[in-house]
Design a protein around this motif. Sequence first.
Motif, mmCIF file in Angstrom:
data_model
loop_
_atom_site.group_PDB
_atom_site.id
_atom_site.type_symbol
_atom_site.label_atom_id
_atom_site.label_comp_id
_atom_site.label_asym_id
_atom_site.label_seq_id
_atom_site.Cartn_x
_atom_site.Cartn_y
_atom_site.Cartn_z
ATOM 1 N N SER A 138 37.362 -54.096 -4.612
ATOM 2 C CA SER A 138 37.763 -53.272 -5.745
ATOM 3 C C SER A 138 38.852 -53.926 -6.586
ATOM 4 C CB SER A 138 38.239 -51.904 -5.238
ATOM 5 O OG SER A 138 38.726 -51.125 -6.293
ATOM 6 N N TRP A 176 30.488 -50.286 -13.381
ATOM 7 C CA TRP A 176 31.322 -50.642 -12.231
ATOM 8 C C TRP A 176 32.472 -49.649 -12.082
ATOM 9 C CZ3 TRP A 176 36.490 -52.151 -11.773
ATOM 10 C CH2 TRP A 176 36.856 -52.687 -10.535
ATOM 11 N N LEU A 234 29.391 -49.880 -5.248
ATOM 12 C CA LEU A 234 30.443 -50.770 -5.737
ATOM 13 C C LEU A 234 30.076 -52.231 -5.486
ATOM 14 C CD1 LEU A 234 33.389 -50.916 -6.901
ATOM 15 C CD2 LEU A 234 34.160 -50.991 -4.521
ATOM 16 N N HIS A 275 34.518 -44.390 -5.322
ATOM 17 C CA HIS A 275 35.039 -44.986 -4.091
ATOM 18 C C HIS A 275 36.500 -44.623 -3.853
ATOM 19 C CE1 HIS A 275 36.408 -47.742 -1.100
ATOM 20 N NE2 HIS A 275 37.041 -48.503 -1.960
ATOM 21 N N HIS A 276 37.342 -44.742 -4.870
ATOM 22 C CA HIS A 276 38.768 -44.486 -4.674
ATOM 23 C C HIS A 276 39.044 -43.015 -4.379
ATOM 24 C CE1 HIS A 276 40.979 -48.284 -6.050
ATOM 25 N NE2 HIS A 276 39.720 -48.609 -5.843
ATOM 26 N N SER A 308 38.633 -56.044 -10.213
ATOM 27 C CA SER A 308 39.378 -55.440 -11.315
ATOM 28 C C SER A 308 40.303 -56.441 -11.994
ATOM 29 C CB SER A 308 40.191 -54.246 -10.800
ATOM 30 O OG SER A 308 40.878 -53.612 -11.855
ATOM 31 N N SER A 344 32.773 -55.303 0.164
ATOM 32 C CA SER A 344 32.486 -53.880 -0.003
ATOM 33 C C SER A 344 31.278 -53.471 0.827
ATOM 34 C CB SER A 344 32.242 -53.561 -1.486
ATOM 35 O OG SER A 344 32.118 -52.176 -1.696
ATOM 36 N N SER A 373 29.527 -54.941 -8.483
ATOM 37 C CA SER A 373 30.458 -56.071 -8.487
ATOM 38 C C SER A 373 29.710 -57.394 -8.590
ATOM 39 C CB SER A 373 31.313 -56.054 -7.217
ATOM 40 O OG SER A 373 32.122 -54.900 -7.170
ATOM 41 N N SER A 393 36.976 -52.763 1.649
ATOM 42 C CA SER A 393 36.503 -52.251 0.357
ATOM 43 C C SER A 393 37.480 -52.546 -0.772
ATOM 44 C CB SER A 393 36.236 -50.748 0.449
ATOM 45 O OG SER A 393 37.423 -50.032 0.731
ATOM 46 N N ARG A 415 33.671 -47.426 -8.851
ATOM 47 C CA ARG A 415 35.042 -47.570 -8.355
ATOM 48 C C ARG A 415 35.759 -46.222 -8.318
ATOM 49 N NH1 ARG A 415 40.583 -50.058 -10.499
ATOM 50 N NH2 ARG A 415 41.197 -51.256 -8.653
ATOM 51 N N GLN A 472 35.761 -44.917 -14.300
ATOM 52 C CA GLN A 472 36.465 -44.390 -13.135
ATOM 53 C C GLN A 472 36.673 -42.881 -13.244
ATOM 54 O OE1 GLN A 472 39.108 -48.450 -12.550
ATOM 55 N NE2 GLN A 472 40.067 -46.507 -12.137
#
Length: 414
Positions: free
Chosen positions: A245, A328, A305, A335-336, A249, A394, A309, A241, A332, A278
């Motif tokens: 990410s 996006w 994600l 996800h983080h 980025s 991802s 992407s 993943s 993200r 985010q």
Amino acid sequence: MLLTWWVLQEGTFFMAPRYHFLLFGWVYLLQGVILAYLFNFQKPYLQNSGFSLEQIAAISSILVLPFVLKVAFGYLSDRYSFFGWGHRKPYIFIGLAVCALGFVIHSFLPPAQYGYYSIAFVFFAVMGMALFDTAVDGLAIELNRDDKLYGRIQSAMISGRALGIILGSVLFGASIDGLGYRGLQLQVAAILLVSLPLVRFFEETEGPQQRLDVSRSVLLESIQFLRKPEFLLVSAYLFLSLICSYGISGLITLYGKTSLSLPASAFGTLGGLKGAGQMVGALFVGYFIAKSRSYAMAIFAVLALAVMSALLGIASSQAELNALTAAWGVTRGMHHTLLSVVSMSLIPPGAGATLFALLMLLSNVAIMVTEGMSTALLTVLSYESVFAVLSAFSAASALVLWLSRRYLKPKVGG
């Protein structure tokens, strides 16, 4: 900070010292400011300084190496205490100071003139960032073993980092025309230096869990941890993943500059939109994690994600790129936050900095590989194809999470 208080105010905030949460939020905000520069301005700066895409790819990979060394930093933090400050505070303080010093020296050694000697001090700065990041993670792990609290701690941290990305991107984008890249680097250093008193007067306390005798057992704990199926599965999830990410980025502003001919001032807008997204994603998880299943949310986040992407690679105007970057960023941030919740839920107390850094080792290797791979792929593939390839990683991580449900669902919720 107000953002941290807002996320944690529903009773949870008062279960731990307020200053701890202020420290978490602020240090991650500083991390966001640094990332705003590195992700949005560093590659265009190197390109303007005469570096080729292949050279930028190699430099980007090398700059991630300090995060691969976080296992060593974690062991030092668990094992040794300096100045009578505890096991976390001295490493946070030293890391911030080292990072600031690296940016100051780099600002007076332009890469166009000093080449890799200048880049060495960016590496030095990132080394400091990895050091204070490791210590803060260890402090967070020791604070509490409740998964819902972890979700809110991580929501506050990642929201703080996202806010730092927003503020840094807006500040740097507004000032680059007048101050140039040196001015941006000195701004980063100044923000780090004025934050040192916050750490200096922080009083570290032991978490509610008893610290392990790391001098005898941390290595044994680490070996046992490496053998667990959940470690291998979560490592694969992290590895796949994060390739997507961090690969995406690092390419957004480069894509805008190369394919859409955006000016340098637009990089700040893109970084701010990314950070705002985010923050929204992290706050969303922080609010709903007490009412939802972390495991299912984690699968949804990596699939979302992947979709966003792939869509970024077909943006044909600045307006489209801005909108897709913000969306996006939301995926993200989700996800983080969930990635950290899943990871921290597996860590036993006491030697948290070492074991969490060990778990993150493969993910940091993935970031190092990705920083070089994603840029290098542009020499043979179009941006659209590179974004599609990265999104596939991802999607693959979602499959790994689904296959690992036997081991992870009891720990992070089904």
